[in-house]
Motif scaffolding. Sequence first.
Motif: not given
Length: 319
Positions: A217, A223-226, A189, A219-221, A186
């Motif tokens: 941020r 988590e969005r990728v999954g 980011a 970590k959140e990125a 991704d």
Amino acid sequence: MKARITGVATYLPQRTMTSAEVERRIEGYVPYRGVVERLTGIRSRHVAGDHQQASDLAAEAARELDHAEADLLIFASASQDMVEPATAHIVAAKLGLSCPVFDVKNACNSMLNGIQVAEALILSGAHRKVLVCSGEIPSRAIRWKVRDRTEFVNSFAGYTLSDTGAAVLMSADPERGIFYRDFSADSTAWAIGTLPGGGSTHPRDPEYSYFRGDGRRLKEAFERVGPDLFLNALKRTGLTWDDFAVVAVHQVALPYLRFLAKVLDIPDDRLVVSLPEHGNCASATLPLQLALGGWRPGDRVALLGLGGGISTGVMLVEM
């Protein structure tokens, strides 16, 4: 024909630095004592000598392997000796090799991508024995003079980093080797974690020579990728984590490692937790865990990569 990992070696500089020593070295802003270890779980990390370069760490690791007949050398690292030439040339010269060389660079996934490229070249028939090596010296990009809390937070990721050398030898094999690989990115980011100096954007300003990043941020990125990339590897091969002797996962902080292991349902006895005593070894993390892990020839191992930019990768291997 497959590409098999026939050797793994690491080099750990003798000098170490505890998290308490890291906090004492910071000048200007004084962080709460114990905050680095409390937030990351890191007790100690390795620090290269002032005389050592990234190529030295890679060469030290490679000398532990039977590399003399390698017909290709790939230097795969987030660190480098200099912008030009490729650090692979410097490593090859130190090892006395005369084969073709080039660099692969993709943050903490550099080594995993280097193995990916080596596999492709072995499967194509272009090469039969490839040395993939890394020399990570992120300690040179740590900010020690900190103005305030904001700058400390932006520099915090640097205080987790550790200097490490790693080498993987890969050979063509008719029976076993890498049997699954998948990668994703991704790239929106990319700006969350950077070391901006030395390129065309900031060629000379020393202010940009320090690693900077926002851990929350980042970590959140991720988590969005999954977790699908990793879970699909099991679905598509019909395997479970119990089928692997070692599940090596890139590690930056123990809380995130525990979170990821829970999401992926990785058994504790399959993980090699390298972080507390070795810190974040950047792209050398996965080879380090293979070197520390309890696998035997014929065992399966899983390599799970996470890198800034951001990118993820998974590789399943029969050793």
